[in-house]
Scaffold this motif. Structure first.
Motif, PDB file in Angstrom:
ATOM      1  N   SER A 135       0.837  -1.202   0.000  1.00 55.22           N
ATOM      2  CA  SER A 135       0.000   0.000   0.000  1.00 55.22           C
ATOM      3  C   SER A 135       0.870   1.249   0.000  1.00 55.22           C
ATOM      4  N   VAL A 136       0.457   2.248  -0.757  1.00 59.50           N
ATOM      5  CA  VAL A 136       1.231   3.491  -0.862  1.00 59.50           C
ATOM      6  C   VAL A 136       0.860   4.430   0.280  1.00 59.50           C
ATOM      7  N   ILE A 137       1.878   4.896   0.990  1.00 58.97           N
ATOM      8  CA  ILE A 137       1.713   5.806   2.123  1.00 58.97           C
ATOM      9  C   ILE A 137       1.977   7.229   1.648  1.00 58.97           C
ATOM     10  N   LYS A 138       1.114   8.165   2.085  1.00 58.42           N
ATOM     11  CA  LYS A 138       1.301   9.580   1.769  1.00 58.42           C
ATOM     12  C   LYS A 138       1.296  10.385   3.067  1.00 58.42           C
ATOM     13  N   ILE A 139       1.810  11.568   3.011  1.00 61.99           N
ATOM     14  CA  ILE A 139       1.794  12.456   4.177  1.00 61.99           C
ATOM     15  C   ILE A 139       0.337  12.740   4.539  1.00 61.99           C
ATOM     16  N   GLY A 140       0.023  12.632   5.836  1.00 63.87           N
ATOM     17  CA  GLY A 140      -1.325  12.866   6.324  1.00 63.87           C
ATOM     18  C   GLY A 140      -2.113  11.587   6.537  1.00 63.87           C
ATOM     19  N   ASP A 141      -1.620  10.460   6.032  1.00 63.37           N
ATOM     20  CA  ASP A 141      -2.309   9.187   6.245  1.00 63.37           C
ATOM     21  C   ASP A 141      -2.262   8.796   7.713  1.00 63.37           C
ATOM     22  N   VAL A 142      -3.294   8.070   8.155  1.00 59.00           N
ATOM     23  CA  VAL A 142      -3.376   7.594   9.538  1.00 59.00           C
ATOM     24  C   VAL A 142      -3.240   6.080   9.537  1.00 59.00           C
TER      25      VAL A 142
ATOM     26  N   ARG B  26      -0.052   9.366  12.702  1.00 59.30           N
ATOM     27  CA  ARG B  26      -0.259  10.112  11.462  1.00 59.30           C
ATOM     28  C   ARG B  26       1.093  10.326  10.807  1.00 59.30           C
ATOM     29  N   VAL B  27       1.182  10.050   9.518  1.00 60.77           N
ATOM     30  CA  VAL B  27       2.430  10.214   8.768  1.00 60.77           C
ATOM     31  C   VAL B  27       2.668  11.707   8.549  1.00 60.77           C
ATOM     32  N   GLU B  28       3.811  12.197   9.008  1.00 57.06           N
ATOM     33  CA  GLU B  28       4.142  13.623   8.888  1.00 57.06           C
ATOM     34  C   GLU B  28       5.178  13.898   7.795  1.00 57.06           C
ATOM     35  N   ARG B  29       6.057  12.921   7.565  1.00 57.15           N
ATOM     36  CA  ARG B  29       7.152  13.127   6.618  1.00 57.15           C
ATOM     37  C   ARG B  29       7.570  11.765   6.088  1.00 57.15           C
ATOM     38  N   LEU B  30       8.015  11.727   4.832  1.00 61.40           N
ATOM     39  CA  LEU B  30       8.507  10.491   4.232  1.00 61.40           C
ATOM     40  C   LEU B  30       9.995  10.634   3.954  1.00 61.40           C
ATOM     41  N   SER B  31      10.716   9.560   4.175  1.00 59.27           N
ATOM     42  CA  SER B  31      12.156   9.555   3.932  1.00 59.27           C
ATOM     43  C   SER B  31      12.566   8.152   3.515  1.00 59.27           C
ATOM     44  N   GLU B  32      13.414   8.056   2.492  1.00 58.68           N
ATOM     45  CA  GLU B  32      13.851   6.745   2.004  1.00 58.68           C
ATOM     46  C   GLU B  32      14.721   6.013   3.017  1.00 58.68           C
ATOM     47  N   SER B  33      15.468   6.751   3.800  1.00 61.46           N
ATOM     48  CA  SER B  33      16.290   6.146   4.849  1.00 61.46           C
ATOM     49  C   SER B  33      16.502   7.185   5.942  1.00 61.46           C
TER      50      SER B  33
END
Length: 93
Positions: free
Chosen positions: A39-46, A59-66
């Motif tokens: 499943s694809v996660i985006k900023i703001g997802d719970v 709640r997802v606030e930021r995405l980072s590859e590592s």
């Protein structure tokens, strides 16, 4: 970003294979729906993650590859953490 990768990078779950297994077992909800590891996660997802007798809602606030251990702060915000009672697990107790 994939759900299993986010769980690993954010250190909510230590290993990506464990994150995949947890998702496959239906113990992760993405915005209230059962989520697959891909499943694809985006900023703001719970995310609601069930760890044994405990459920964690973030709640997802930021995405980072590592990330390094010091940099995981800010990737997610804990919205709720609750422990399930034994009565909920077995109504005959």
């Amino acid at each position: 970003m994939r759900l299993d990768k986010f769980l690993k990078v954010s250190r909510l779950i230590k290993r990506r294979t464990v994150a995949k297994d947890v998702s496959d077992q239906g113990r992760v909800l993405l915005n209230g729906r059962e989520a697959k590891p891909s499943s694809v996660i985006k900023i703001g997802d719970v995310l609601d993650i069930q760890f044994g007798q405990r459920t964690l809602t973030v709640r997802v606030e930021r995405l980072s590859e590592s990330t390094r251990k010091e940099d995981i702060e800010g990737l997610y915000t804990v919205l709720k953490e609750e422990a399930r009672k034994k009565e909920e697990d077995n109504p005959f107790l």
